[in-house]
Motif scaffolding. Sequence first.
Motif, short mmCIF file in Angstrom:
data_model
loop_
_atom_site.label_atom_id
_atom_site.label_comp_id
_atom_site.label_asym_id
_atom_site.label_seq_id
_atom_site.Cartn_x
_atom_site.Cartn_y
_atom_site.Cartn_z
N MET A 1 7.83 -38.67 1.16
CA MET A 1 7.97 -37.26 1.77
C MET A 1 7.35 -36.36 0.80
SD MET A 1 11.31 -35.13 2.88
CE MET A 1 11.38 -35.55 4.68
N LYS A 2 6.59 -35.23 1.59
CA LYS A 2 6.05 -34.21 0.85
C LYS A 2 6.62 -33.02 1.37
CE LYS A 2 1.36 -35.23 -0.46
NZ LYS A 2 -0.18 -34.93 -0.39
N LYS A 3 6.84 -31.89 0.42
CA LYS A 3 7.06 -30.80 0.88
C LYS A 3 6.70 -29.48 -0.12
CE LYS A 3 11.80 -30.81 2.66
NZ LYS A 3 12.94 -29.83 2.85
N THR A 4 6.35 -28.61 0.60
CA THR A 4 5.79 -27.34 -0.01
C THR A 4 6.72 -26.19 -0.34
OG1 THR A 4 3.69 -27.90 0.89
CG2 THR A 4 3.85 -25.56 -0.10
N TYR A 5 6.89 -25.60 -1.59
CA TYR A 5 7.90 -24.42 -1.90
C TYR A 5 7.05 -23.34 -2.41
CZ TYR A 5 10.96 -28.43 -1.94
OH TYR A 5 11.67 -29.76 -1.62
N LYS A 6 7.57 -22.16 -2.03
CA LYS A 6 7.20 -21.15 -2.56
C LYS A 6 7.68 -20.92 -4.06
CE LYS A 6 6.88 -16.12 -1.75
NZ LYS A 6 7.66 -15.00 -2.14
N ILE A 7 6.56 -20.29 -5.00
CA ILE A 7 7.10 -20.17 -6.36
C ILE A 7 6.77 -18.74 -6.93
CG2 ILE A 7 6.61 -22.73 -6.94
CD1 ILE A 7 4.31 -21.78 -8.36
N GLU A 8 7.38 -18.56 -7.86
CA GLU A 8 6.85 -17.15 -8.60
C GLU A 8 6.69 -17.38 -10.06
OE1 GLU A 8 9.49 -13.27 -9.54
OE2 GLU A 8 9.63 -14.01 -7.34
N VAL A 9 5.68 -17.15 -10.48
CA VAL A 9 5.42 -17.61 -11.91
C VAL A 9 4.07 -16.28 -12.17
CG1 VAL A 9 3.24 -19.08 -11.23
CG2 VAL A 9 4.38 -19.13 -13.41
N ASP A 10 3.89 -16.02 -13.58
CA ASP A 10 3.01 -14.83 -13.78
C ASP A 10 1.45 -15.32 -14.30
OD1 ASP A 10 5.48 -13.31 -13.73
OD2 ASP A 10 5.75 -13.54 -15.76
N CYS A 11 1.35 -16.43 -14.60
CA CYS A 11 0.10 -16.69 -14.97
C CYS A 11 -0.32 -18.39 -14.72
CB CYS A 11 -0.25 -16.63 -16.57
SG CYS A 11 0.70 -17.47 -17.76
N ALA A 12 -1.77 -18.56 -14.76
CA ALA A 12 -2.26 -19.71 -14.36
C ALA A 12 -1.82 -20.82 -15.68
CB ALA A 12 -3.74 -19.78 -14.44
N ASN A 13 -1.84 -20.49 -16.74
CA ASN A 13 -1.31 -21.29 -17.76
C ASN A 13 0.11 -21.93 -17.46
OD1 ASN A 13 -1.69 -22.81 -20.27
ND2 ASN A 13 -0.32 -21.43 -21.24
N CYS A 14 1.00 -20.84 -17.11
CA CYS A 14 2.48 -21.09 -16.73
C CYS A 14 2.31 -22.13 -15.77
CB CYS A 14 3.14 -19.86 -16.84
SG CYS A 14 3.13 -18.53 -18.31
N ALA A 15 1.61 -21.83 -14.65
CA ALA A 15 1.61 -22.66 -13.62
C ALA A 15 1.33 -24.00 -14.02
CB ALA A 15 0.65 -22.06 -12.65
N ASN A 16 0.45 -24.31 -14.79
CA ASN A 16 0.16 -25.60 -15.39
C ASN A 16 1.22 -26.28 -16.16
OD1 ASN A 16 -2.44 -25.60 -14.32
ND2 ASN A 16 -3.62 -24.55 -16.01
N LEU A 17 1.85 -25.41 -16.78
CA LEU A 17 2.92 -26.05 -17.55
C LEU A 17 4.31 -26.41 -16.48
CD1 LEU A 17 3.22 -23.54 -20.53
CD2 LEU A 17 2.49 -26.00 -20.61
N MET A 18 4.39 -25.54 -15.37
CA MET A 18 5.31 -25.98 -14.41
C MET A 18 4.93 -27.45 -13.72
SD MET A 18 6.20 -22.47 -12.56
CE MET A 18 7.05 -23.17 -11.38
N GLU A 19 3.53 -27.53 -13.41
CA GLU A 19 3.28 -28.66 -12.80
C GLU A 19 3.46 -29.96 -13.55
OE1 GLU A 19 -0.61 -28.75 -10.37
OE2 GLU A 19 -1.44 -30.21 -11.99
#
Length: 72
Positions: free
Chosen positions: A1-19
């Motif tokens: 199953m796949k789900k999409t969630y809204k996120i809040e993050v300040d920068c692209a590098n932080c988004a990569n770390l989250m991923e």
Amino acid sequence: MKKTYKIEVDCANCANLMEEAANKTDGVKNAVVNFMALKMTVEFVEGADINAVMKTVRENCRKVEDECEIYF
């Protein structure tokens, strides 16, 4: 199953770390963070408890970016 969630993050590098943190979480088959759309799409391992997995994903993401948020 796949789900999409809204996120809040300040920068692209932080988004990569989250991923990366999400992809290392047990129960996650694949996770993709779209920084521009502020969304995280998570594909779960079959039979996984989605709510429990997402709580762990949030905890793991906050270890690498303490000001991030995942809304579910």
